[in-house]
Design a protein around this motif. Structure first.
Motif, PDB file in Angstrom:
ATOM      1  N   THR A 243       0.834  -1.202   0.000  1.00 47.79           N
ATOM      2  CA  THR A 243       0.000   0.000   0.000  1.00 47.79           C
ATOM      3  C   THR A 243       0.868   1.251   0.000  1.00 47.79           C
ATOM      4  OG1 THR A 243      -1.774  -1.140   1.201  1.00 47.79           O
ATOM      5  CG2 THR A 243      -1.785   1.265   1.258  1.00 47.79           C
ATOM      6  N   ALA A 246       2.167   1.812  -3.458  1.00 54.54           N
ATOM      7  CA  ALA A 246       1.124   2.302  -4.363  1.00 54.54           C
ATOM      8  C   ALA A 246       0.842   3.783  -4.117  1.00 54.54           C
ATOM      9  CB  ALA A 246      -0.149   1.487  -4.183  1.00 54.54           C
ATOM     10  N   ASP A 251      -0.855   5.728  -7.129  1.00 53.65           N
ATOM     11  CA  ASP A 251      -1.783   4.729  -7.679  1.00 53.65           C
ATOM     12  C   ASP A 251      -2.858   4.445  -6.624  1.00 53.65           C
ATOM     13  OD1 ASP A 251      -3.100   2.654  -8.864  1.00 53.65           O
ATOM     14  OD2 ASP A 251      -1.329   1.385  -9.171  1.00 53.65           O
ATOM     15  N   GLN A 253      -6.043   3.664  -6.971  1.00 60.39           N
ATOM     16  CA  GLN A 253      -6.936   2.533  -7.218  1.00 60.39           C
ATOM     17  C   GLN A 253      -6.340   1.234  -6.658  1.00 60.39           C
ATOM     18  OE1 GLN A 253      -9.991   2.497  -8.301  1.00 60.39           O
ATOM     19  NE2 GLN A 253     -10.117   4.670  -8.764  1.00 60.39           N
ATOM     20  N   THR A 254      -5.041   1.036  -6.880  1.00 64.72           N
ATOM     21  CA  THR A 254      -4.374  -0.139  -6.319  1.00 64.72           C
ATOM     22  C   THR A 254      -4.364  -0.065  -4.799  1.00 64.72           C
ATOM     23  OG1 THR A 254      -2.970  -0.438  -8.271  1.00 64.72           O
ATOM     24  CG2 THR A 254      -2.190  -1.407  -6.201  1.00 64.72           C
TER      25      THR A 254
END
Length: 280
Positions: A243, A246, A251, A253-254
């Motif tokens: 997390t 990301a 990112d 959405q990821t």
């Protein structure tokens, strides 16, 4: 109601006869897994827990994470910038970006409208923040803002100290743990947790959760339970690391998908603690 073991056998036999059955019926599988779930996390802004009640909630297929854009509350502006304000008591200018006290008359100030928890706690607006620094800041603020310090002050100052102290508590609880911190960061980007929408979890992941829950239910000794605890701790550590990566890349959405998985495993972690308490 079917037991987890019976449901698992049913899922496995039907999947063997009809390879596409599990995917087309993943909502039913999801319901079986989550209807006994007690979400433990930090919600925003009001509750610290999620509860699942099949008699009072929307269909499980309608729960999950949704994305919405809120231009009126630009989240990135929460972490930076200074707003000039004047002290309510002596009218002198407050120079600090987040002024809890007036430097001229030392009167406690009302909470700054729209300030993020990161700004309140004087932390970098990042997932991998320094939790030791966060705790030090929290203790410092609570010592100076605690309502007991203002019992002889005016009603206005007592009110402001209570508001500030409560806000600091909420900010600390939210930022202290990776899951609640990550969910809050998504919220600042306009992404929110919405009950009543599909979480998007795939069938393989849901089956894995069923197996973990089943093993936990059948655990007869502290050693068996601790094994599940260590496995869950490892999964949460891995999800936390992914997390962070990301979010560093922007990112979201990821990050949203990873945080959704973290919620499941955080729930299992809480169930493990309850199970261990039974052996004491």
């Amino acid at each position: 109601m079917l037991s987890l073991n019976s449901l698992r056998i049913l899922c496995s036999s039907r999947a063997a006869l009809h390879p596409n059955w599990l995917m087309t019926n993943r909502v039913s599988v999801f319901k079986a897994v989550t209807c006994s779930t007690h979400w433990t996390s930090t919600s925003f802004p009001n509750k610290d827990t999620w509860h699942c009640d099949v008699n009072s909630r929307a269909p499980v297929k309608d729960r999950g994470l949704t994305y919405s854009t809120k231009q009126a509350n630009s989240p990135r502006s929460y972490c930076t910038g200074q707003i000039k304000q004047n002290c309510w008591n002596c009218k002198q200018s407050l120079d600090k970006a987040q002024a809890f006290f007036c430097v001229s008359c030392n009167a406690v100030q009302p909470p700054e409208e729209g300030a993020s928890y990161f700004k309140i706690m004087d932390c970098d607006c990042t997932f991998a923040l320094d939790t030791k620094k966060l705790q030090k800041r929290y203790l410092q603020l609570q010592r100076s803002l605690h309502p007991d310090n203002f019992s002889q002050k005016s009603m206005k100052e007592q009110e402001y100290s209570e508001s500030q102290s409560s806000l600091v508590n909420k900010a600390y609880k939210t930022l202290h743990k990776p899951l609640s911190r990550g969910l809050y960061m998504l919220e600042l980007e306009g992404m929110s947790i919405e009950e009543g929408t599909d979480s998007g979890a795939d069938a393989e992941f849901l089956m894995e959760l069923m197996e973990i829950n089943e093993a936990l239910d059948e655990a007869q000794t502290p050693e068996e339970t601790n094994k599940i605890a260590q496995d869950t701790k490892g999964k949460l550590a891995d999800l936390t690391e992914r997390t962070d990566a990301a979010l560093r890349k922007g990112d979201f959405q990821t990050a949203k998908a990873l945080l959704a998985q973290m919620k499941y495993h955080a729930n299992i972690e809480e169930k493990v603690k309850e199970k261990l308490s039974q052996f004491m």
